[in-house]
Design a protein around this motif. Sequence first.
Motif: not given
Length: 129
Positions: A76-101
Amino acid sequence: MANTRNTSESQDSQEPQHKPRSSQESRTDDDNRATARRPKPKPMEVLREARAQFAELTGLNVESVTSFEQTEDGWSLEVEVLEITRVPDTMSLMASYLVELDSEGQLAGYRRLRRYERGRADAHRPGGR
């Protein structure tokens, strides 16, 4: 001569008949043998493969892995991804996902836990509330 032929035919018919195995039974046996021979994947191999499988499936690149642990059923792992890029970068939308293997390191499922702006920290509540 006829008796000899009949005798050998009757002996052949008395030999035990082997039931043909279904393709499902053969695949299961083959899978079990392959699993028994295959070495257990190393944690770094699992981690690399999980990132690649998640990216291929979702089209999202993993920026970081925030947790990683072995479970009864696999990993099991939790990952962070960039979902939507915005300017400035600090406004970009990130997401946290639980991934199961599974125990072989193959992606078994994932789900988004939360979305947040890159520049936002988790809310801190005094007293742990």
